[in-house]
Scaffold this motif. Structure first.
Motif, PDB file in Angstrom:
ATOM      1  N   GLY A  57       1.057  -1.498   0.301  1.00 32.48           N
ATOM      2  CA  GLY A  57      -0.211   0.297   0.106  1.00 32.48           C
ATOM      3  C   GLY A  57       0.656   1.067   0.079  1.00 32.48           C
ATOM      4  N   GLY A  58       2.190   0.973   0.472  1.00 35.99           N
ATOM      5  CA  GLY A  58       3.129   2.342   0.263  1.00 35.99           C
ATOM      6  C   GLY A  58       3.217   2.899  -1.164  1.00 35.99           C
ATOM      7  N   MET A  59       3.263   1.840  -2.224  1.00 37.30           N
ATOM      8  CA  MET A  59       3.082   2.934  -3.777  1.00 37.30           C
ATOM      9  C   MET A  59       1.760   2.823  -4.047  1.00 37.30           C
ATOM     10  SD  MET A  59       5.795   3.538  -3.912  1.00 37.30           S
ATOM     11  CE  MET A  59       6.056   3.924  -5.311  1.00 37.30           C
ATOM     12  N   VAL A  60       0.532   3.004  -3.724  1.00 38.19           N
ATOM     13  CA  VAL A  60      -0.800   2.873  -3.950  1.00 38.19           C
ATOM     14  C   VAL A  60      -1.446   3.911  -3.041  1.00 38.19           C
ATOM     15  CG1 VAL A  60      -2.757   1.121  -3.977  1.00 38.19           C
ATOM     16  CG2 VAL A  60      -0.960  -0.212  -4.615  1.00 38.19           C
ATOM     17  N   ALA A  61      -1.552   4.039  -1.904  1.00 39.94           N
ATOM     18  CA  ALA A  61      -2.279   4.736  -1.516  1.00 39.94           C
ATOM     19  C   ALA A  61      -1.710   6.390  -1.547  1.00 39.94           C
ATOM     20  CB  ALA A  61      -1.689   4.614   0.193  1.00 39.94           C
ATOM     21  N   PRO A  62      -0.193   6.224  -1.852  1.00 37.96           N
ATOM     22  CA  PRO A  62       0.155   7.778  -2.006  1.00 37.96           C
ATOM     23  C   PRO A  62      -0.975   8.442  -3.359  1.00 37.96           C
ATOM     24  CG  PRO A  62       1.822   6.770  -1.484  1.00 37.96           C
ATOM     25  CD  PRO A  62       0.821   5.609  -1.127  1.00 37.96           C
ATOM     26  N   PHE A  63      -1.003   7.683  -4.174  1.00 37.74           N
ATOM     27  CA  PHE A  63      -1.730   7.659  -5.687  1.00 37.74           C
ATOM     28  C   PHE A  63      -2.593   8.257  -5.707  1.00 37.74           C
ATOM     29  CE2 PHE A  63       3.185   6.227  -6.294  1.00 37.74           C
ATOM     30  CZ  PHE A  63       2.991   7.212  -6.442  1.00 37.74           C
ATOM     31  N   LEU A  64      -4.152   7.173  -5.539  1.00 40.07           N
ATOM     32  CA  LEU A  64      -4.847   6.430  -5.431  1.00 40.07           C
ATOM     33  C   LEU A  64      -6.558   7.622  -3.692  1.00 40.07           C
ATOM     34  CD1 LEU A  64      -5.168   3.325  -6.909  1.00 40.07           C
ATOM     35  CD2 LEU A  64      -4.931   5.638  -7.901  1.00 40.07           C
ATOM     36  N   GLY A  78       9.478  -2.016  -3.575  1.00 40.53           N
ATOM     37  CA  GLY A  78       9.903  -1.550  -4.495  1.00 40.53           C
ATOM     38  C   GLY A  78       9.570  -2.960  -5.679  1.00 40.53           C
ATOM     39  N   HIS A  79       9.518  -4.121  -5.555  1.00 41.56           N
ATOM     40  CA  HIS A  79       9.916  -4.913  -5.892  1.00 41.56           C
ATOM     41  C   HIS A  79       8.054  -5.340  -5.788  1.00 41.56           C
ATOM     42  CE1 HIS A  79      11.316  -7.560  -3.552  1.00 41.56           C
ATOM     43  NE2 HIS A  79       9.851  -8.468  -2.598  1.00 41.56           N
ATOM     44  N   LYS A  80       7.490  -4.439  -5.639  1.00 39.22           N
ATOM     45  CA  LYS A  80       5.890  -5.066  -6.116  1.00 39.22           C
ATOM     46  C   LYS A  80       5.411  -4.327  -6.704  1.00 39.22           C
ATOM     47  CE  LYS A  80       5.954  -7.787  -1.250  1.00 39.22           C
ATOM     48  NZ  LYS A  80       5.146  -8.240  -0.275  1.00 39.22           N
ATOM     49  N   TYR A  81       4.427  -2.969  -5.808  1.00 40.23           N
ATOM     50  CA  TYR A  81       3.359  -2.064  -6.300  1.00 40.23           C
ATOM     51  C   TYR A  81       4.152  -0.388  -6.494  1.00 40.23           C
ATOM     52  CZ  TYR A  81      -0.812  -4.758  -6.311  1.00 40.23           C
ATOM     53  OH  TYR A  81      -1.836  -5.897  -6.221  1.00 40.23           O
ATOM     54  N   GLY A  82       5.375  -0.872  -6.167  1.00 35.90           N
ATOM     55  CA  GLY A  82       6.215   0.572  -7.101  1.00 35.90           C
ATOM     56  C   GLY A  82       7.473  -0.578  -8.557  1.00 35.90           C
ATOM     57  N   LEU A  83       6.389  -1.391  -8.709  1.00 40.25           N
ATOM     58  CA  LEU A  83       6.809  -2.107 -10.187  1.00 40.25           C
ATOM     59  C   LEU A  83       8.461  -2.265 -11.027  1.00 40.25           C
ATOM     60  CD1 LEU A  83       4.495   1.237 -12.062  1.00 40.25           C
ATOM     61  CD2 LEU A  83       3.868  -1.446 -10.626  1.00 40.25           C
ATOM     62  N   VAL A  84       8.808  -2.718  -9.953  1.00 39.18           N
ATOM     63  CA  VAL A  84      10.697  -2.990 -10.272  1.00 39.18           C
ATOM     64  C   VAL A  84      10.257  -4.295 -10.151  1.00 39.18           C
ATOM     65  CG1 VAL A  84      12.458  -3.094  -9.651  1.00 39.18           C
ATOM     66  CG2 VAL A  84      11.465  -0.988 -10.128  1.00 39.18           C
ATOM     67  N   GLN A  92      18.520  -3.191  -9.619  1.00 42.15           N
ATOM     68  CA  GLN A  92      17.034  -2.891  -9.030  1.00 42.15           C
ATOM     69  C   GLN A  92      16.699  -1.671  -8.145  1.00 42.15           C
ATOM     70  OE1 GLN A  92      18.565  -5.751  -7.861  1.00 42.15           O
ATOM     71  NE2 GLN A  92      17.290  -7.252  -9.350  1.00 42.15           N
ATOM     72  N   VAL A  93      17.778  -1.207  -7.470  1.00 41.40           N
ATOM     73  CA  VAL A  93      18.217   0.233  -7.157  1.00 41.40           C
ATOM     74  C   VAL A  93      18.035   1.415  -8.247  1.00 41.40           C
ATOM     75  CG1 VAL A  93      19.475   1.886  -6.586  1.00 41.40           C
ATOM     76  CG2 VAL A  93      18.942  -0.526  -4.948  1.00 41.40           C
TER      77      VAL A  93
END
Length: 468
Positions: free
Chosen positions: A252-259, A279-285, A328-329
């Motif tokens: 959710g840390g890479m979903v909630a800030p946008f939606l 980063g490798h989940k909804y951080g899209l990496v 990955q970074v």
């Protein structure tokens, strides 16, 4: 990582070799098939070694059809090129690869801004191999802060960590490895994650912190972080206990800030001391990167930080791993640069739209009851309807696998062991078209499943290899 044993006696077979690689290839030089569980005596031509490994990997599932994993399974070709160019760079060697180190620093700064740090310049953060390592680091910081405040009682007193029973297994590992008592809030009724009041009630003078999950892996729901902080505020007024909160924002840390921009869960809440994400989940990496950030230097005890030489100066580091690739970074920075806020919003909104649409269409089939609908994380859980008695979720999971779909079925933890569910994770790359195919395949299976005399699953514990 998984633990493996050495080979059993019967595992002395050799790799089956196409005659094109051996007898029919006079220049190949391969006189015998290589063994599987010991080093071969002689080298193989690179093309032969590649083909042997490639052929065996064909038996793996198709990652794009894996609806169990949160991990990214598609990136743009340009990202793949950048990762290939950086796979030989060792992230720990800041002196040799200063620009890779600078990209890591920029990512931390971007996340501090994204997560509404009161003073982004005061935030301390680092990349990790994933959320599991990030959670370990955050837990270590919580324990060390508690130990310093209770130096007169520790190590005699036993520290504890409060969290919902729905936490990812990495938190159980942390408590085991670092000798911390895990105080778990069970599920109750239709509440499938932590209850703020129950969590606050478990806190005492030995509590190092409370973990809130922004996106439970069990059903995709957000835990009420703001309510948790309010409950701990009230607890402090009554008892004087000042208990920090760590937000496990793996997904959710890479979903909630946008939606969900108005949702209070991040550093806007003064009690939130640290946040992690994958980063490798909804951080899209692609797999291999996570992030851990602390509100300020006070939240990360200085004695946990190691310093390495960096361009004639010192570079502070905090990590469990040492050597790891910088690819990955670099890919994370590429993704931040490539998408920006508007791009991330578009990608995550599309993923949520797919999840909500798919959940609705499955509900219309009539055989299932939705627990969640994909309107928080793009993830939803479902179980069979009350009147379905001929099959269960494990039968559905098993039959879907025949078509290549990997959908986990599992039983919930205490106090809802009676509930078994399927969980569907929608990621970028799982399109409306693929969702249509999934529903078609599911609908096609239902007539056969309805004709079963009873569910075929005997042992639910071994019915799936899925674990959170």
């Amino acid at each position: 990582m998984a633990l493996h044993k050495g080979p059993e006696r019967h595992q002395t077979r050799t790799v089956s070799v196409n005659p094109f690689f051996g007898e029919a290839n006079p220049v190949g030089g391969m006189a015998e098939a290589p063994p599987t569980h010991r080093l071969p005596d002689t080298p193989l031509p690179p093309s032969t070694a590649y083909q042997l490994v490639h052929d065996e990997l064909m038996l793996d599932g198709n990652a794009r059809l894996n609806l169990a994993t949160f991990v990214t399974t598609w990136m743009e070709p340009q990202a793949g090129v950048l990762m290939a160019e950086c796979r030989d760079k060792n992230m720990i060697d800041k002196d040799e690869y200063p620009r890779t180190a600078e990209l890591e620093r920029r990512c931390v700064a971007m996340l501090a801004d994204l997560w509404n740090a009161p003073d982004p310049a005061a935030v301390v953060g680092c990349s990790t191999t994933g959320s599991s390592e990030a959670c370990m680091l955050a837990g270590m910081a919580l324990k060390r802060r508690w130990a310093k405040r209770n130096a007169d009682r520790y190590p005699g007193a036993r520290p504890n960590l409060v969290m919902g029973i729905n936490v990812q297994v990495c938190w159980e590992k942390f408590c085991t490895f670092w000798e911390v008592e895990a105080r778990l809030v069970p599920m109750e009724g239709e509440r499938f994650h932590l209850d703020p009041q129950a969590a606050a009630a478990l806190c005492d003078e030995n509590t190092i912190g409370v973990v809130g999950i922004l996106g439970s892996t069990f059903d995709g729901s957000y835990e009420p972080i703001a309510d948790l902080c309010a409950a701990l505020d009230a607890r402090q007024e009554l008892t004087g206990l000042d208990v920090p909160v760590h937000v496990d924002g793996a997904s959710g840390g890479m979903v909630a800030p946008f939606l969900d921009e108005d949702l209070l869960w991040d550093f806007r809440l003064p009690r939130v001391a640290s946040i992690n994400c994958s980063g490798h989940k909804y951080g899209l990496v692609y797999p291999g990167v996570g992030w851990a950030l602390w509100r300020d230097r006070e939240a990360l005890p200085e004695e946990l930080v190691f310093r390495v030489n960096y361009l004639g100066g010192e570079m502070p580091t905090f990590a469990l791993n040492f050597s790891r690739p910088g690819a990955q970074v670099v890919a994370q920075y590429y993704t931040f640069l490539r998408l920006g806020r508007e791009g991330f919003r578009a990608v995550q909104q599309t993923t949520r739209d797919v999840a909500r649409s798919l959940a609705g269409r499955i509900a219309e089939l009539g055989d299932f009851r939705l627990l969640t609908r994909g309107d928080q994380l793009p993830v939803f859980a479902l179980t069979t309807a009350d009147d379905v008695t001929s099959y269960d979720v494990f039968d559905v999971s098993r039959r879907l696998r025949e078509g290549g779909w990997l959908v986990p079925a599992y039983t919930f933890p205490p106090n809802r062991e009676d509930l078994s569910v399927l969980r569907v994770v929608c990621r970028n790359g799982f399109s409306h078209d693929l969702a249509d195919l999934f529903v078609d395949d599911l609908a096609r299976l239902l007539p056969e499943l309805r004709r079963q005399p009873q569910p075929l699953t005997r042992d639910k514990g071994s019915a799936t290899g899925f674990h959170h």
